[in-house]
Scaffold this active site. Structure first.
Site, PDB file in Angstrom:
ATOM      1  CG  ASN A 208      -3.115  -6.035  -3.560  1.00  0.00           C
ATOM      2  OD1 ASN A 208      -4.185  -5.810  -2.996  1.00  0.00           O
ATOM      3  ND2 ASN A 208      -2.398  -5.086  -4.128  1.00  0.00           N
TER       4      ASN A 208
ATOM      5  NE  ARG B  52      -1.816  -2.719  -0.764  1.00  0.00           N
ATOM      6  CZ  ARG B  52      -1.839  -1.883  -1.785  1.00  0.00           C
ATOM      7  NH1 ARG B  52      -2.064  -2.334  -2.991  1.00  0.00           N
ATOM      8  NH2 ARG B  52      -1.653  -0.602  -1.595  1.00  0.00           N
TER       9      ARG B  52
ATOM     10  CG  HIS C 259       0.745   4.391  -1.406  1.00  0.00           C
ATOM     11  ND1 HIS C 259       0.457   5.650  -1.902  1.00  0.00           N
ATOM     12  CD2 HIS C 259       0.119   3.503  -2.211  1.00  0.00           C
ATOM     13  CE1 HIS C 259      -0.325   5.526  -2.967  1.00  0.00           C
ATOM     14  NE2 HIS C 259      -0.548   4.241  -3.179  1.00  0.00           N
TER      15      HIS C 259
ATOM     16  NE  ARG D  69      -7.475   7.168  -5.495  1.00  0.00           N
ATOM     17  CZ  ARG D  69      -6.560   6.362  -4.969  1.00  0.00           C
ATOM     18  NH1 ARG D  69      -5.887   6.712  -3.896  1.00  0.00           N
ATOM     19  NH2 ARG D  69      -6.328   5.188  -5.504  1.00  0.00           N
TER      20      ARG D  69
ATOM     21  CD  GLU E 209       2.965  -0.938  -2.830  1.00  0.00           C
ATOM     22  OE1 GLU E 209       2.879  -0.880  -4.077  1.00  0.00           O
ATOM     23  OE2 GLU E 209       2.144  -0.433  -2.077  1.00  0.00           O
TER      24      GLU E 209
END
Ligand code: ADP
Length: 397
Positions: free
Chosen positions: A7, A91, A180, A241, A384
């Site tokens: 990733n 990823r 996600h 965020r 993940e």
């Protein structure tokens, strides 16, 4: 079969090496501060050996070379040769509308991913760099791209289109993509297994609550809506965020504070969310501590966070025509006991009833609703990297 999962971000790179027969992790870690002072490689193997190697890591290539040296090292390595790695799974943040599943990467595909990089300008170039370096260092090894957006490509038009002039969708691809995806897909599948029911027959709301946070409505195994949008800024309150706001606030603040687009973008992405609202930190643990110590603004930030999640639970139960299970995952979802309690309070009308004793858990797979509750609530640790490794294995097998 051994699979290498990467990733790659702009200045960091997370990795795991899997033995796919057992799905055990042989080695994992992170390379941080690539191209910045004080860079280092963290490495942990399946024998419990842990290293932090401080070195000047100027480029991603130098970082991956250092990692390979350690994977092959006599004392703490886990491989005899890099040829044991049958494929590398990467990823990739954005697959646009083109990629609704993981794919074997070749020059044509990479050109298409690159052409979409303006959709994720902070992520795609870094993801591509990781792929290029692996191609260079392991030229014979297949490389697979696993997209964060793919799982949500099943959303209907009414869920993914914004009520903006239609031409912006056609010209620039302005629509909801969602992110996600590997996590939402993984925990939804796990939830079905935990319930011993068929995923195809369930209505599941998945809550991925980490630094980045998003929810998805997964009906009959398919994502039919999700809270992140054109970018990962929309939806829930996150670490830094803002999530959903009235878009008119953007030009208003820009004018008042004399800000350029990049500056307001930075505020919405990096200075808002839990950090902005609490004035304490972006980290849930810090805010919980402050709130406990009586900091009212920290308490309020927690309430805003929880309230937004609760609103989305209601929304997704509405669009699915009910809900069979609610799943909590990622750092906050897996660990923040009080947060889960507060989010679920008052949702008894949806058949949700939490068992406080069962909820007193962190980071373990568990049903936390009371035994006779109509709607099951569970904590399921996400994975993940394992999804990326499985997809990669399936594609090259
Ligand atoms: P990322 O999106 O960066 O992968 P994570 O999924 O690791 O983030 O989630 C990070 C968040 O999880 C942070 O806000 C952190 O405070 C929170 N978290 C981790 N452990 C706990 C805990 N024990 N209690 C409450 N919050 C926690």
């Amino acid at each position: 079969m051994k699979i290498f999962v990467i990733n790659c971000g702009s200045s960091s790179l997370k990795y795991k090496v899997f033995e796919m027969e057992t799905e055990n992790v042989l080695a994992e870690g992170i390379i941080e501060r690539i191209g910045i002072a004080n860079s280092f490689l963290k490495y942990e193997n399946n024998k419990g050996q842990e290293l932090k190697i401080e070195a000047e890591i100027k480029t991603h290539k130098a970082g991956i070379q250092l990692l390979i040296e350690n994977l092959l090292a006599a004392e703490h390595g886990v491989l005899e040769s890099m040829d044991q790695i049958k494929a590398v799974g990467h990823r990739v943040a954005h697959g646009g509308e083109k990629f609704d599943s993981s794919i074997l990467l070749n020059e044509e595909i990479l050109a298409e991913v690159e052409a979409m990089s303006d959709l994720a300008p902070l992520h795609t170039p870094a993801n591509l760099m990781g792929i290029r370096v692996c191609q260079e260092l392991m030229p014979q090894t297949p490389q697979v791209g696993v997209f964060d957006t793919s799982f949500h490509q099943t959303m209907p038009e009414k869920a993914y289109l914004y009520a903006l002039p239609y031409e912006y969708y056609k010209k620039y691809g302005v629509r909801r993509y969602g992110f996600h995806g590997t996590s939402h897909g993984y925990v939804a599948q796990k939830a079905a297994e935990l319930l011993d029911q068929d995923l195809e027959e369930l209505k599941i709301i998945t809550c991925h609550l980490g630094n980045g946070a998003s929810m998805a409505a997964v009906k009959n195994g398919k994502s039919i809506d999700t809270s992140m949008g054109f970018t990962p800024l929309e939806g829930l309150v996150m670490g830094t965020r803002c999530g959903d706001i009235d878009p008119a606030i953007v030009p208003f603040i820009m004018e008042k504070e004399d800000l350029k687009p990049a500056e307001i973008d930075n505020i919405l992405n990096k200075k808002s969310g839990l950090a902005g609202a609490s004035g304490v930190s972006s980290d849930m643990r810090d805010i919980e501590k402050e709130a406990e110590a009586g900091n009212e603004q920290a308490e309020l930030a927690l309430e805003i966070f929880n309230y937004r999640v609760k609103k989305y639970i209601g929304a997704y139960a509405a669009v699915m025509g009910g809900v069979d299970a609610v799943v909590f995952t990622a750092g906050i979802g897996e660990n923040a006991i009080e947060t889960r309690t507060e989010i679920l309070k008052g949702l008894e009308y949806l058949g949700i009833e939490i068992d406080e004793q069962a909820n007193n858990c962190r980071g373990e797979e568990k049903i936390i609703s009371s035994a006779d509750a109509k709607t099951k609530v569970m904590v399921i640790p996400t994975n993940e990297e394992l999804v990326i490794a499985r997809d990669t294995k399936n594609i090259v097998s």
